[in-house]
Write a protein that holds these residues in place. Structure first.
Motif, PDB file in Angstrom:
ATOM      1  N   PHE A  25       0.860  -1.182   0.000  1.00 26.61           N
ATOM      2  CA  PHE A  25       0.000   0.000   0.000  1.00 26.61           C
ATOM      3  C   PHE A  25       0.897   1.233   0.000  1.00 26.61           C
ATOM      4  CE2 PHE A  25      -2.281   3.226   2.609  1.00 26.61           C
ATOM      5  CZ  PHE A  25      -3.338   3.463   1.737  1.00 26.61           C
ATOM      6  N   LEU A  26       0.721   2.101  -0.982  1.00 26.00           N
ATOM      7  CA  LEU A  26       1.554   3.295  -1.117  1.00 26.00           C
ATOM      8  C   LEU A  26       0.702   4.558  -1.024  1.00 26.00           C
ATOM      9  CD1 LEU A  26       3.672   2.242  -4.242  1.00 26.00           C
ATOM     10  CD2 LEU A  26       4.309   1.951  -1.835  1.00 26.00           C
ATOM     11  N   THR A  48       3.285   0.556   3.194  1.00 22.44           N
ATOM     12  CA  THR A  48       3.129  -0.612   4.055  1.00 22.44           C
ATOM     13  C   THR A  48       3.176  -1.854   3.168  1.00 22.44           C
ATOM     14  OG1 THR A  48       0.717  -0.856   3.978  1.00 22.44           O
ATOM     15  CG2 THR A  48       1.608   0.736   5.557  1.00 22.44           C
ATOM     16  N   GLU A  49       3.654  -2.940   3.782  1.00 22.27           N
ATOM     17  CA  GLU A  49       3.801  -4.176   3.013  1.00 22.27           C
ATOM     18  C   GLU A  49       3.255  -5.339   3.828  1.00 22.27           C
ATOM     19  OE1 GLU A  49       7.588  -4.928   0.885  1.00 22.27           O
ATOM     20  OE2 GLU A  49       7.677  -6.778   2.054  1.00 22.27           O
ATOM     21  N   GLY A  50       2.569  -6.254   3.166  1.00 25.03           N
ATOM     22  CA  GLY A  50       2.075  -7.448   3.844  1.00 25.03           C
ATOM     23  C   GLY A  50       0.629  -7.322   4.290  1.00 25.03           C
ATOM     24  N   ARG A  51       0.063  -8.469   4.598  1.00 23.72           N
ATOM     25  CA  ARG A  51      -1.334  -8.510   5.031  1.00 23.72           C
ATOM     26  C   ARG A  51      -1.467  -8.015   6.469  1.00 23.72           C
ATOM     27  NH1 ARG A  51      -3.931 -11.177   1.137  1.00 23.72           N
ATOM     28  NH2 ARG A  51      -2.727 -12.603  -0.183  1.00 23.72           N
ATOM     29  N   CYS A  52      -2.631  -7.471   6.788  1.00 27.16           N
ATOM     30  CA  CYS A  52      -2.894  -6.994   8.143  1.00 27.16           C
ATOM     31  C   CYS A  52      -4.397  -6.959   8.357  1.00 27.16           C
ATOM     32  CB  CYS A  52      -2.271  -5.618   8.365  1.00 27.16           C
ATOM     33  SG  CYS A  52      -2.907  -4.332   7.262  1.00 27.16           S
ATOM     34  N   THR A  53      -4.784  -6.749   9.616  1.00 31.81           N
ATOM     35  CA  THR A  53      -6.204  -6.662   9.937  1.00 31.81           C
ATOM     36  C   THR A  53      -6.755  -5.312   9.483  1.00 31.81           C
ATOM     37  OG1 THR A  53      -5.844  -5.678  12.112  1.00 31.81           O
ATOM     38  CG2 THR A  53      -5.802  -8.092  11.972  1.00 31.81           C
ATOM     39  N   ALA A  54      -8.071  -5.197   9.488  1.00 28.79           N
ATOM     40  CA  ALA A  54      -8.707  -3.932   9.105  1.00 28.79           C
ATOM     41  C   ALA A  54      -8.278  -2.815  10.046  1.00 28.79           C
ATOM     42  CB  ALA A  54     -10.217  -4.097   9.092  1.00 28.79           C
ATOM     43  N   GLY A  55      -8.193  -3.130  11.352  1.00 31.89           N
ATOM     44  CA  GLY A  55      -7.776  -2.125  12.321  1.00 31.89           C
ATOM     45  C   GLY A  55      -6.346  -1.669  12.099  1.00 31.89           C
ATOM     46  N   GLN A  72      -1.364   7.007   9.822  1.00 33.56           N
ATOM     47  CA  GLN A  72       0.031   7.428   9.915  1.00 33.56           C
ATOM     48  C   GLN A  72       0.511   7.957   8.570  1.00 33.56           C
ATOM     49  OE1 GLN A  72       2.941   4.375  10.789  1.00 33.56           O
ATOM     50  NE2 GLN A  72       4.611   5.852  11.001  1.00 33.56           N
ATOM     51  N   GLY A  73       0.088   7.298   7.499  1.00 30.23           N
ATOM     52  CA  GLY A  73       0.515   7.732   6.179  1.00 30.23           C
ATOM     53  C   GLY A  73       0.056   9.128   5.828  1.00 30.23           C
ATOM     54  N   LEU A 114       9.710   1.355   9.234  1.00 34.28           N
ATOM     55  CA  LEU A 114      10.505   0.690   8.195  1.00 34.28           C
ATOM     56  C   LEU A 114      10.150  -0.783   8.101  1.00 34.28           C
ATOM     57  CD1 LEU A 114      13.998   2.295   8.917  1.00 34.28           C
ATOM     58  CD2 LEU A 114      12.536   2.735   6.934  1.00 34.28           C
ATOM     59  N   HIS A 115       9.903  -1.400   9.243  1.00 38.42           N
ATOM     60  CA  HIS A 115       9.530  -2.819   9.268  1.00 38.42           C
ATOM     61  C   HIS A 115       8.207  -3.038   8.536  1.00 38.42           C
ATOM     62  CE1 HIS A 115       9.333  -6.898  10.871  1.00 38.42           C
ATOM     63  NE2 HIS A 115       8.084  -6.658  11.219  1.00 38.42           N
TER      64      HIS A 115
END
Length: 287
Positions: free
Chosen positions: A21-22, A34-41, A49-50, A81-82
């Motif tokens: 997500f950019l 952001t990179e990778g899957r995550c929850t909706a929250g 933050q973005g 960064l992570h």
């Protein structure tokens, strides 16, 4: 988005995996990632933050470049960064913090411990070895749960990487250090790490000794129940897949025969398939 346009944007923004997500500004400058899957929250929090021009990836990178180094900021920046999947940048920040001149006693400070606990991924870093050498002291400072979990994450995963890898662990310059520290560790899971590490030292160099080490590990009954069965199955497969020593391959057949009466039908079929592979391999090797 597909085709040439996707390739062009991937090259511009360094996107080589999905999902990513950019957030970019009107001029196309990267503001957050952001990179990778995550929850909706989690996604909502990352999106917020973005959009925060004082705290997004671009802002934090600017502040770090300008010399900001307070512990709370460093922890937040490393986390950013992570999440962004910027591994090289994250390692550069960690290396800057935990340089060769870093006073290791400072790890006893919560600010540095928090950075170490969350982001140091090396079982043989100066920091990890210092924690291992002063194990009880760190437990007293930060609690059994936190210290046990951190060290088990490092040593447990490393032990499995060594035993299941496709190269000889003994050729890894870190291997003997990991083995030595596991052998002298008071960690409650150290004996489990050693069921993998001790056999791993012989993988690809002496398959019979590896098989004997597996036998020895099982004789101590460290692994029980399902864990023991899965261990025996995976060790039989390691020999089946990589070993060309007829004497060692006999152990694979032995372990499979011991397992078959104890497991469900699905695992039994898998074991029988592996056993047939081993038998065919032995026939070829004996020609």
């Amino acid at each position: 988005m597909e085709g040439a346009e996707k390739t062009r944007l991937s090259q511009i923004y360094g996107v080589y995996t999905e999902p990513v997500f950019l957030i970019v500004d009107p001029e196309g400058n990267l503001m957050h990632r952001t990179e990778g899957r995550c929850t909706a929250g989690e996604m909502l929090e990352r999106f917020r933050q973005g959009l925060d021009r004082e705290n997004n990836l671009a802002a934090q990178s600017r502040d770090y470049k300008n010399g900001r180094r307070d512990p709370d900021f460093i922890l937040s920046y490393l986390n950013t960064l992570h999440i962004a999947g910027l591994r090289e940048e994250k390692q550069a920040v960690l290396k800057n913090i935990f340089s060769d001149n870093f006073p290791l006693d400072s790890l006893k400070k919560p600010s540095y411990w928090n950075v170490y606990e969350k982001f140091d991924e090396s079982a043989t870093s100066r920091q990890t070895l210092f924690v291992m050498d002063h194990f009880q002291e760190f437990i007293d400072l930060f609690g059994e749960k936190n210290v046990y979990s951190k060290i088990d994450q490092l040593y447990g995963s490393k032990a499995r990487i060594y035993i299941f890898g496709k190269s000889a662990p003994i050729e890894d310059p870190d291997f003997l250090t990991v083995l030595k520290y596991a052998q002298k560790s008071d960690h409650p899971n150290a004996s489990i790490w050693l069921t993998y590490l001790v056999p791993a030292q012989y993988k690809f160099s002496d398959w019979v000794e590896m098989a004997k080490a597996v036998e020895s590990a099982m004789s101590f009954n460290i692994l029980k129940g399902t864990s023991r069965n899965l261990y025996k199955k995976s060790m039989s497969e390691q020999l089946a897949w990589y070993c060309n020593d007829v004497n060692a391959l006999q152990y694979s057949i032995k372990w499979i025969d011991e397992l078959i009466p104890q497991v469900d039908n699905e695992m039994k079929q898998s074991l029988l398939y592996t056993k047939n592979e081993v038998i065919e391999k032995i026939k070829v090797l004996n020609k």
